[in-house]
Design a protein around this motif. Sequence first.
Motif, PDB file in Angstrom:
ATOM      1  N   LEU A 129       2.799  64.849  32.768  1.00 12.26           N
ATOM      2  CA  LEU A 129       4.077  64.202  33.074  1.00 12.26           C
ATOM      3  C   LEU A 129       4.220  62.820  32.460  1.00 12.26           C
ATOM      4  N   GLY A 130       3.133  62.231  31.989  1.00 13.87           N
ATOM      5  CA  GLY A 130       3.240  60.954  31.292  1.00 13.87           C
ATOM      6  C   GLY A 130       4.065  59.942  32.057  1.00 13.87           C
ATOM      7  N   LYS A 131       5.236  59.631  31.548  1.00 15.21           N
ATOM      8  CA  LYS A 131       6.128  58.654  32.182  1.00 15.21           C
ATOM      9  C   LYS A 131       7.170  59.318  33.080  1.00 15.21           C
ATOM     10  N   GLY A 132       6.863  60.524  33.510  1.00 12.41           N
ATOM     11  CA  GLY A 132       7.783  61.204  34.423  1.00 12.41           C
ATOM     12  C   GLY A 132       8.534  62.352  33.792  1.00 12.41           C
ATOM     13  N   TRP A 133       8.126  62.744  32.575  1.00 12.25           N
ATOM     14  CA  TRP A 133       8.748  63.892  31.907  1.00 12.25           C
ATOM     15  C   TRP A 133       7.659  64.633  31.150  1.00 12.25           C
ATOM     16  N   PRO A 134       7.668  65.968  31.134  1.00 18.09           N
ATOM     17  CA  PRO A 134       6.602  66.707  30.451  1.00 18.09           C
ATOM     18  C   PRO A 134       6.461  66.299  28.977  1.00 18.09           C
ATOM     19  N   ARG A 135       5.221  66.072  28.576  1.00 22.66           N
ATOM     20  CA  ARG A 135       4.937  65.620  27.212  1.00 22.66           C
ATOM     21  C   ARG A 135       4.845  66.804  26.257  1.00 22.66           C
ATOM     22  N   GLU A 162       3.270  71.561  26.925  1.00 20.58           N
ATOM     23  CA  GLU A 162       4.372  72.029  26.078  1.00 20.58           C
ATOM     24  C   GLU A 162       5.179  73.104  26.788  1.00 20.58           C
ATOM     25  N   LYS A 163       4.512  73.992  27.495  1.00 21.67           N
ATOM     26  CA  LYS A 163       5.223  75.082  28.179  1.00 21.67           C
ATOM     27  C   LYS A 163       6.142  74.546  29.274  1.00 21.67           C
ATOM     28  N   VAL A 164       5.638  73.617  30.098  1.00 18.70           N
ATOM     29  CA  VAL A 164       6.502  73.112  31.166  1.00 18.70           C
ATOM     30  C   VAL A 164       7.611  72.229  30.591  1.00 18.70           C
ATOM     31  N   ARG A 165       7.346  71.569  29.452  1.00 18.36           N
ATOM     32  CA  ARG A 165       8.412  70.790  28.801  1.00 18.36           C
ATOM     33  C   ARG A 165       9.544  71.720  28.361  1.00 18.36           C
ATOM     34  N   VAL A 166       9.188  72.815  27.710  1.00 23.51           N
ATOM     35  CA  VAL A 166      10.205  73.765  27.258  1.00 23.51           C
ATOM     36  C   VAL A 166      10.947  74.361  28.454  1.00 23.51           C
ATOM     37  N   LEU A 167      10.215  74.669  29.515  1.00 23.65           N
ATOM     38  CA  LEU A 167      10.842  75.221  30.723  1.00 23.65           C
ATOM     39  C   LEU A 167      11.887  74.262  31.276  1.00 23.65           C
ATOM     40  N   VAL A 168      11.523  72.994  31.421  1.00 23.52           N
ATOM     41  CA  VAL A 168      12.429  72.015  32.019  1.00 23.52           C
ATOM     42  C   VAL A 168      13.609  71.728  31.105  1.00 23.52           C
ATOM     43  N   GLU A 169      13.374  71.658  29.802  1.00 27.17           N
ATOM     44  CA  GLU A 169      14.439  71.264  28.875  1.00 27.17           C
ATOM     45  C   GLU A 169      15.374  72.397  28.486  1.00 27.17           C
ATOM     46  N   SER A 170      14.885  73.635  28.572  1.00 23.86           N
ATOM     47  CA  SER A 170      15.706  74.729  28.053  1.00 23.86           C
ATOM     48  C   SER A 170      16.414  75.554  29.115  1.00 23.86           C
ATOM     49  N   GLY A 171      16.071  75.383  30.373  1.00 23.04           N
ATOM     50  CA  GLY A 171      16.743  76.207  31.360  1.00 23.04           C
ATOM     51  C   GLY A 171      16.793  75.575  32.714  1.00 23.04           C
ATOM     52  N   ILE A 172      15.640  75.542  33.346  1.00 21.18           N
ATOM     53  CA  ILE A 172      15.576  75.047  34.716  1.00 21.18           C
ATOM     54  C   ILE A 172      16.069  73.612  34.828  1.00 21.18           C
ATOM     55  N   GLY A 173      15.845  72.818  33.751  1.00 13.30           N
ATOM     56  CA  GLY A 173      16.251  71.416  33.789  1.00 13.30           C
ATOM     57  C   GLY A 173      17.744  71.201  33.710  1.00 13.30           C
ATOM     58  N   SER A 174      18.511  72.249  33.413  1.00 14.22           N
ATOM     59  CA  SER A 174      19.962  72.090  33.372  1.00 14.22           C
ATOM     60  C   SER A 174      20.538  71.935  34.780  1.00 14.22           C
ATOM     61  N   ALA A 175      19.738  72.385  35.753  1.00 13.43           N
ATOM     62  CA  ALA A 175      20.147  72.181  37.145  1.00 13.43           C
ATOM     63  C   ALA A 175      19.639  70.823  37.600  1.00 13.43           C
ATOM     64  N   PHE A 209       0.933  67.770  42.317  1.00 11.88           N
ATOM     65  CA  PHE A 209       1.531  69.063  42.629  1.00 11.88           C
ATOM     66  C   PHE A 209       2.704  69.431  41.724  1.00 11.88           C
ATOM     67  N   VAL A 210       3.518  68.472  41.317  1.00 11.19           N
ATOM     68  CA  VAL A 210       4.735  68.818  40.563  1.00 11.19           C
ATOM     69  C   VAL A 210       4.417  69.602  39.276  1.00 11.19           C
ATOM     70  N   PRO A 211       3.441  69.196  38.450  1.00 10.24           N
ATOM     71  CA  PRO A 211       3.123  70.048  37.296  1.00 10.24           C
ATOM     72  C   PRO A 211       2.682  71.446  37.713  1.00 10.24           C
ATOM     73  N   LEU A 212       1.945  71.540  38.826  1.00 10.33           N
ATOM     74  CA  LEU A 212       1.530  72.848  39.331  1.00 10.33           C
ATOM     75  C   LEU A 212       2.742  73.670  39.750  1.00 10.33           C
ATOM     76  N   LEU A 213       3.705  73.023  40.417  1.00 10.06           N
ATOM     77  CA  LEU A 213       4.941  73.709  40.805  1.00 10.06           C
ATOM     78  C   LEU A 213       5.668  74.249  39.582  1.00 10.06           C
ATOM     79  N   LEU A 214       5.758  73.441  38.522  1.00 12.47           N
ATOM     80  CA  LEU A 214       6.431  73.895  37.306  1.00 12.47           C
ATOM     81  C   LEU A 214       5.694  75.074  36.683  1.00 12.47           C
ATOM     82  N   GLY A 215       4.362  75.080  36.801  1.00 13.28           N
ATOM     83  CA  GLY A 215       3.602  76.234  36.338  1.00 13.28           C
ATOM     84  C   GLY A 215       3.945  77.482  37.128  1.00 13.28           C
TER      85      GLY A 215
END
Length: 386
Positions: A126-132, A150-163, A224-230
């Motif tokens: 999460l670095g500074k609060g966003w997947p690296r 990279e996988k959680v970054r793509v997940l957040v930016e391409s779909g789930i993160g639109s919510a 936990f948050v990175p684990l949740l995104l997994g």
Amino acid sequence: MLMSTASLILSNVGPMERAEVEFGDLTVLVGPQATGKSIFLQFLKLLVDAGAVLDNLKRHGLRWDRSTGDFLDVYLGEGMCGVWNEGQSQVIFQGNAVDLNRLTARQRRAKRETLFFIPAQRVLTLGKGWPRPFSDYSPGDPFTVRDFSEKVRVLVESGIGSAESLFPQTRRLKEETRRLLLATIFSSFGLCVDKHGAQKRLVLRSQNGESLPFMVWSAGQREFVPLLLGFYWLLPPTKVSRRGDIQWVVIEELEMGLHPRAISVVLLLVLDLISRGYRVCVSTHSPHVLDVVWAIRMFQQHRADPRKLLDLFDVSPTPSMRWMAETMLTKEARVYYFDPTSRRSRDISRLDPGADDASEAGWGGLAEFSGRVADAVAEVVAHAPR
């Protein structure tokens, strides 16, 4: 039922003289630090997904010479070439010896990935609060960390993160699980996407609109948050029970930073993965994990009502939860202790407290201290003046 039998043997690799594991639907690795558990699981990832791993490394501009040691410096991380001793180290996967020089040097067509790896160092993602992104890491950082990030970054930016709200979402995770996560980890806060200037970031947002950035979260929330995104990546919000071609899931040290009640909820999510047909491998230093494995074994042995499994987690026997519990009680769990003295793995799957083998009776050392405390207190009570 259990998928086709799978096994892996590493001989003279790093701290392991011989680590031999036959995988169950759930496989738990226990043992002190620096006994080889993480190396073992990273080798499993390489052997299951060799084509995808090599293609990913090359796509990001990483190169290595023909030696296994040089490749392991790239794959496991800088300085890890020493885990391999040419002429003495050996890998046997699915009963067949593997030539790592050929495996890592051959030009091969990448196959679809079938193992999803959640590393112990996931808080780094999460670095500074966003997947690296993958490229944000040093070339010497482990592949599994960079790939997960990279996988959680793509997940957040391409779909789930639109919510705007990432947690809770009514279409993700079972209602009972969401309720427990709110109570044990998020404490009535939601996980949201926020903009700080032009930069997106993850924040915890209270009901009155107050936003807390990543660095002021509790240690457990950051872990936990990175684990949740997994888990989000593995549990798609559709009628499809699994993610694409993924068959294996590895989770290292799922308990990191978490209170025992929160560990219980994570274990409930792990059981959800297994009931959906994933083969899950976990490394842990938590007796809480083995408590659940031992209980499942006892429930299976005594043909307990599946609701007893749900009682462990304080969840209602809704149809979906009951189905999960019924399915889990048909699965096989195995536990292996990585012994620092013999430098070998040991099958302690029975978890018998009365076993002659101290490593099994003490659950690989995880129950050893509790046993000593109980014995000491019992002795004091027995000899106390009346």
